[in-house]
Every structure is written in C-alpha cells, then in structure tokens.
Design an enzyme around this catalytic site. Structure first.
Site, PDB file in Angstrom:
ATOM      1  N   GLN A   1      10.558  12.104   6.359  1.00 57.44           N
ATOM      2  CA  GLN A   1      10.271  10.978   5.469  1.00 57.44           C
ATOM      3  C   GLN A   1       9.810   9.756   6.281  1.00 57.44           C
ATOM      4  OE1 GLN A   1      13.135  10.019   2.446  1.00 57.44           O
ATOM      5  NE2 GLN A   1      13.793  12.136   2.184  1.00 57.44           N
TER       6      GLN A   1
ATOM      7  N   THR B   1       6.147   1.138 -12.009  1.00 59.23           N
ATOM      8  CA  THR B   1       5.003   1.966 -11.613  1.00 59.23           C
ATOM      9  C   THR B   1       5.545   3.354 -11.313  1.00 59.23           C
ATOM     10  OG1 THR B   1       5.337   1.467  -9.275  1.00 59.23           O
ATOM     11  CG2 THR B   1       3.848  -0.004 -10.490  1.00 59.23           C
TER      12      THR B   1
ATOM     13  N   LYS C   1       8.108  -1.290   5.922  1.00 57.50           N
ATOM     14  CA  LYS C   1       7.725  -2.588   5.347  1.00 57.50           C
ATOM     15  C   LYS C   1       8.128  -3.749   6.277  1.00 57.50           C
ATOM     16  CE  LYS C   1       5.646  -1.278   1.518  1.00 57.50           C
ATOM     17  NZ  LYS C   1       4.220  -1.541   1.241  1.00 57.50           N
TER      18      LYS C   1
ATOM     19  N   TYR D   1      11.412   3.674   4.199  1.00 56.85           N
ATOM     20  CA  TYR D   1      10.497   2.753   3.498  1.00 56.85           C
ATOM     21  C   TYR D   1      10.714   1.321   3.980  1.00 56.85           C
ATOM     22  CZ  TYR D   1       8.418   0.198  -0.448  1.00 56.85           C
ATOM     23  OH  TYR D   1       7.684  -0.659  -1.231  1.00 56.85           O
TER      24      TYR D   1
ATOM     25  N   VAL E   1       8.684  -3.442  -9.796  1.00 51.02           N
ATOM     26  CA  VAL E   1       7.616  -3.290 -10.789  1.00 51.02           C
ATOM     27  C   VAL E   1       7.593  -1.866 -11.363  1.00 51.02           C
ATOM     28  CG1 VAL E   1       5.136  -3.531 -11.166  1.00 51.02           C
ATOM     29  CG2 VAL E   1       6.271  -4.983  -9.483  1.00 51.02           C
TER      30      VAL E   1
ATOM     31  N   ASN F   1      -2.825  -2.913  -0.448  1.00 50.70           N
ATOM     32  CA  ASN F   1      -1.788  -2.591  -1.434  1.00 50.70           C
ATOM     33  C   ASN F   1      -1.285  -1.157  -1.322  1.00 50.70           C
ATOM     34  OD1 ASN F   1      -0.512  -2.649  -4.332  1.00 50.70           O
ATOM     35  ND2 ASN F   1      -2.026  -0.987  -4.369  1.00 50.70           N
TER      36      ASN F   1
ATOM     37  N   SER G   1       7.337  -5.826   0.939  1.00 45.44           N
ATOM     38  CA  SER G   1       8.395  -5.682  -0.060  1.00 45.44           C
ATOM     39  C   SER G   1       9.587  -6.547   0.316  1.00 45.44           C
ATOM     40  CB  SER G   1       8.847  -4.222  -0.130  1.00 45.44           C
ATOM     41  OG  SER G   1      10.003  -4.117  -0.935  1.00 45.44           O
TER      42      SER G   1
ATOM     43  N   PHE H   1       9.237   7.798  -0.664  1.00 49.76           N
ATOM     44  CA  PHE H   1       9.917   9.004  -1.142  1.00 49.76           C
ATOM     45  C   PHE H   1      10.929   8.586  -2.211  1.00 49.76           C
ATOM     46  CE2 PHE H   1       8.102  10.682   2.652  1.00 49.76           C
ATOM     47  CZ  PHE H   1       8.034  12.048   2.467  1.00 49.76           C
TER      48      PHE H   1
ATOM     49  N   ILE I   1      -6.500   5.413   3.345  1.00 50.54           N
ATOM     50  CA  ILE I   1      -6.141   4.519   4.451  1.00 50.54           C
ATOM     51  C   ILE I   1      -5.604   5.288   5.660  1.00 50.54           C
ATOM     52  CG2 ILE I   1      -5.738   2.581   2.877  1.00 50.54           C
ATOM     53  CD1 ILE I   1      -2.706   2.864   3.552  1.00 50.54           C
TER      54      ILE I   1
HETATM   55  P1  NDP Z   1       2.131   3.513  -7.004  1.00 51.62           P
HETATM   56  O1  NDP Z   1       2.780   4.733  -6.465  1.00 51.62           O
HETATM   57  O2  NDP Z   1       2.020   3.326  -8.466  1.00 51.62           O
HETATM   58  O3  NDP Z   1       0.668   3.338  -6.394  1.00 51.62           O
HETATM   59  C1  NDP Z   1       0.452   3.501  -5.023  1.00 51.62           C
HETATM   60  C2  NDP Z   1      -1.038   3.502  -4.788  1.00 51.62           C
HETATM   61  O4  NDP Z   1      -1.258   3.673  -3.381  1.00 51.62           O
HETATM   62  C3  NDP Z   1      -1.744   4.662  -5.491  1.00 51.62           C
HETATM   63  O5  NDP Z   1      -3.013   4.241  -5.924  1.00 51.62           O
HETATM   64  C4  NDP Z   1      -1.887   5.694  -4.372  1.00 51.62           C
HETATM   65  O6  NDP Z   1      -2.946   6.602  -4.553  1.00 51.62           O
HETATM   66  C5  NDP Z   1      -2.187   4.742  -3.221  1.00 51.62           C
HETATM   67  N1  NDP Z   1      -2.101   5.411  -1.931  1.00 51.62           N
HETATM   68  C6  NDP Z   1      -1.058   6.054  -1.369  1.00 51.62           C
HETATM   69  N2  NDP Z   1      -1.434   6.580  -0.183  1.00 51.62           N
HETATM   70  C7  NDP Z   1      -2.736   6.242  -0.003  1.00 51.62           C
HETATM   71  C8  NDP Z   1      -3.687   6.496   1.017  1.00 51.62           C
HETATM   72  N3  NDP Z   1      -3.391   7.221   2.107  1.00 51.62           N
HETATM   73  N4  NDP Z   1      -4.932   5.993   0.880  1.00 51.62           N
HETATM   74  C9  NDP Z   1      -5.265   5.264  -0.200  1.00 51.62           C
HETATM   75  N5  NDP Z   1      -4.417   5.028  -1.225  1.00 51.62           N
HETATM   76  C10 NDP Z   1      -3.172   5.516  -1.107  1.00 51.62           C
HETATM   77  O7  NDP Z   1       2.937   2.297  -6.322  1.00 51.62           O
HETATM   78  P2  NDP Z   1       2.998   0.742  -6.676  1.00 51.62           P
HETATM   79  O8  NDP Z   1       1.806   0.322  -7.441  1.00 51.62           O
HETATM   80  O9  NDP Z   1       4.337   0.464  -7.176  1.00 51.62           O
HETATM   81  O10 NDP Z   1       2.931   0.135  -5.191  1.00 51.62           O
HETATM   82  C11 NDP Z   1       1.860  -0.646  -4.695  1.00 51.62           C
HETATM   83  C12 NDP Z   1       2.358  -1.372  -3.467  1.00 51.62           C
HETATM   84  O11 NDP Z   1       3.425  -2.250  -3.827  1.00 51.62           O
HETATM   85  C13 NDP Z   1       2.930  -0.455  -2.380  1.00 51.62           C
HETATM   86  O12 NDP Z   1       2.552  -0.925  -1.110  1.00 51.62           O
HETATM   87  C14 NDP Z   1       4.430  -0.587  -2.583  1.00 51.62           C
HETATM   88  O13 NDP Z   1       5.147  -0.286  -1.415  1.00 51.62           O
HETATM   89  C15 NDP Z   1       4.540  -2.040  -2.973  1.00 51.62           C
HETATM   90  N6  NDP Z   1       5.775  -2.401  -3.667  1.00 51.62           N
HETATM   91  C16 NDP Z   1       6.059  -1.867  -4.895  1.00 51.62           C
HETATM   92  C17 NDP Z   1       7.208  -2.232  -5.565  1.00 51.62           C
HETATM   93  C18 NDP Z   1       7.551  -1.717  -6.917  1.00 51.62           C
HETATM   94  O14 NDP Z   1       8.627  -2.095  -7.445  1.00 51.62           O
HETATM   95  N7  NDP Z   1       6.707  -0.916  -7.550  1.00 51.62           N
HETATM   96  C19 NDP Z   1       8.159  -3.176  -4.951  1.00 51.62           C
HETATM   97  C20 NDP Z   1       7.749  -3.704  -3.680  1.00 51.62           C
HETATM   98  C21 NDP Z   1       6.583  -3.320  -3.083  1.00 51.62           C
HETATM   99  P3  NDP Z   1      -2.715   8.062  -5.251  1.00 51.62           P
HETATM  100  O15 NDP Z   1      -2.691   7.822  -6.742  1.00 51.62           O
HETATM  101  O16 NDP Z   1      -3.895   8.845  -4.788  1.00 51.62           O
HETATM  102  O17 NDP Z   1      -1.406   8.592  -4.736  1.00 51.62           O
END
Ligand code: NDP
Length: 277
Positions: free
Chosen positions: A106, A233, A198, A194, A231, A90, A140, A95, A64
């Site tokens: 950051q 992750t 958001k 962050y 979540v 998504n 978020s 950080f 992205i």
């Molecule tokens: P993860 O770190 O598990 O996954 C993040 C995903 O985003 C990975 O697939 C990563 O790819 C991808 N990504 C990062 N940068 C890019 C890029 N430049 N181009 C394409 N893909 C990219 O995070 P989560 O699943 O937890 O988060 C998903 C979303 O949910 C995010 O927007 C996060 O801010 C939001 N969120 C999460 C919360 C939580 O508690 N987990 C709470 C609130 C919001 P790669 O594997 O290559 O790094």
C-alpha cells in the site's frame, strides 16, 4: 497574446471534475484542460461540463505515474499555448481501510501516485509556468495529522525551511522501505501510507514555493498546498461532509488568486484559511 490555459489532473470525477466546473463557473478566461488517464472517462466528463453550458473545456490524456504521458502533455501545451497559467495537481489514490494488501505494498503504490506522480507532473510542467501562474497541490488535512504522529526528528525535518527536494525524496523512499520491512513505526513513521504521501505533497509545496522565490522572484507565481475537506467522492465515500462542489471551493479560490497578491504562498490551506504546519 497566447491563450490562457488551466490544467487539472485526475479530473474525470470527484473533486477534480468539480474543480473544472468551479473554474468554468467563475468565468475562467482561457481554456480548461480536463486531464484523466482514461480517455473514455475523460471525454465523458468533458461532455458533462459542456452540457452545463461551458464550452472552453478540452480533454487531454494524463497518467501522472507515466513520465512519457507528462512530457506528451508538456509538448501539447508548448505547441498550443506556449505556456501554462494554472496547474491543479489533484489526482490521487487511497486504499480503503479494509484493504487486504500488505502495508508495504500500500505504501509503495500510494507513494507512486500521490508523491512521485505529482512530482513528475511538476517537473514536466513547471518550466512552462508563465508570470502570475497559480499552482495548487491537493494534499490533505491528514498530512498534518500524520506529521504530528512522526518522531520529533522527522517532524523537525518536515517542518524545516531548508529541506531540499532531494532530501524529501530520500525520506519518502525511506518510508516505503521501512513499511516494506515492517519497521516504519519503530523508525518514527506514522502508520498511514496515505498520510505520509500527503506529508510529501505538503512539504514539496513548501519547497517549491521557496525555490520559486529564489529563481523567479519577480514573476508573481503563487503556489500552495490545500485540503478540500472531507468530501463525498469514490475515495472518501458517501458519509463525508462536503459535496464535491464544496470540496472544490478552496482549490478554485487558490487557482484564481488575483494578480498581485503575495499570500498565501507555500502554505497548506483549508477552508480558504492558512493552517499551521
Ligand atoms: P476520487 O477517487 O474520486 O478521484 C481521484 C481522481 O484521481 C480520479 O480521477 C482518478 O482517475 C485520478 N487518478 C488516480 N491515479 C491517477 C493517475 N495515475 N493519473 C491520473 N489520474 C489519476 O478522489 P477525490 O476526488 O476524493 O480526490 C481528489 C484529491 O483530493 C486526491 O488527491 C485526494 O487525496 C484529495 N483529498 C480528498 C479528500 C476527500 O475527502 N475526498 C480529502 C482530502 C484530500 P481514475 O478515475 O482513472 O481512477
């Protein structure tokens, strides 16, 4: 009729992958495009979903942060589907709390992915949105918490129903500049890179929904920001309360809102409930 298609960004793992599976389990009647910046990880994730019995999942590369990559995806969608029915923005980064990079760095890096990257995907793909399309921007609850920590002047700007995309972009740039000079708190910004990115995603969604109302009033397109909850992750760690499947519930609900619904639209939604901004 052209085949329907849903695009999920950052879907090789975490909530994005769970959203892909959630759409498949809900019987999404089209192709689900699992996008990821890393081809190997993306293809492995597709195999994982197919092994669960869902055959309508395909991989396409999408970084992205790379506008060329966004326009490649646009060309692919145009050629193979002639439009776009569901977009879930998504992909995101955060950080860790113990990260040692300076705050200004950051802020710049997080803004590049979470705000600018999301915006570039929108600019590339929105022209393809078909009537009754659904767009979900994963923000978020931290955006609301960070909004409440902004100065009254900034809060008023971010809550304005008239703020433009250009004004929002300028504000996001001002935050990064202030973070780099160490003056962000003195200038009324929260101390969260962050959280501020958001805020950008939530406000962008409010603006985009308003623009859709003005430019495509009869097309039934519904667009919202959401929070998946806290979540488990790689981003949030193992202590978080929800499984990725539970985190995917609200984004999937918004992505599959039935034809004809008018609300929610331009809202921030968590636990399938509209939140006050
Ligand atoms: P993860 O770190 O598990 O996954 C993040 C995903 O985003 C990975 O697939 C990563 O790819 C991808 N990504 C990062 N940068 C890019 C890029 N430049 N181009 C394409 N893909 C990219 O995070 P989560 O699943 O937890 O988060 C998903 C979303 O949910 C995010 O927007 C996060 O801010 C939001 N969120 C999460 C919360 C939580 O508690 N987990 C709470 C609130 C919001 P790669 O594997 O290559 O790094």
């Amino acid at each position: 009729m052209a085949r329907r298609v849903a695009v999920i960004t950052g879907a090789n793992k975490g909530i994005g992958l769970a959203i892909v599976k959630g759409l498949c389990k809900a019987g999404y009647s089209g192709d689900v495009l699992l996008t990821a910046r890393n081809e190997k990880l993306g293809l492995e994730a597709v195999e994982q979903v197919k092994a669960e019995g869902f055959k309508n999942v395909l991989y396409h590369r999408l970084d992205i942060c790379d506008q060329g990559s966004c326009s490649e995806l646009k060309k692919f969608l145009e050629k193979n589907y002639g439009g776009l029915d569901v977009l879930v923005n998504n992909a995101g980064i955060a950080f860790k709390v113990d990260a040692t990079e300076p705050f200004g760095e950051q802020a710049e890096v997080t803004m590049r992915t979470n705000f600018w990257g999301t915006l570039w995907v929108c600019h590339a793909l929105y022209p393809l949105l078909r009537p009754n399309a659904r767009v979900v921007n994963v923000s978020s609850f931290v955006s609301k918490r960070s909004l409440d920590k902004c100065s009254p002047e900034l809060q008023a700007k971010f809550r304005s129903t008239e703020i433009s995309e250009e004004e929002l972009c300028l504000l996001m740039g001002e935050f990064v500049a202030a973070a780099q000079s160490g003056e962000h708190e003195a200038q009324g910004w929260p101390n969260s890179a962050y959280g501020t990115t958001k805020i950008g995603v939530t406000v962008l969604s409010r603006i985009q929904a308003r623009v859709l109302n003005e430019t495509r009033p009869s097309d039934g397109i519904i667009l919202n920001a959401c929070c998946p909850g806290w979540v488990r992750t790689d981003m949030a760690g193992p202590k978080a309360l929800k499984s990725p499947e539970e985190g995917a519930e609200t984004p999937v609900y918004l992505a599959l809102l039935p034809e004809g619904v008018k609300e929610p639209h331009g809202q921030i939604v968590w636990d399938k409930t509209v939140q006050e901004w």
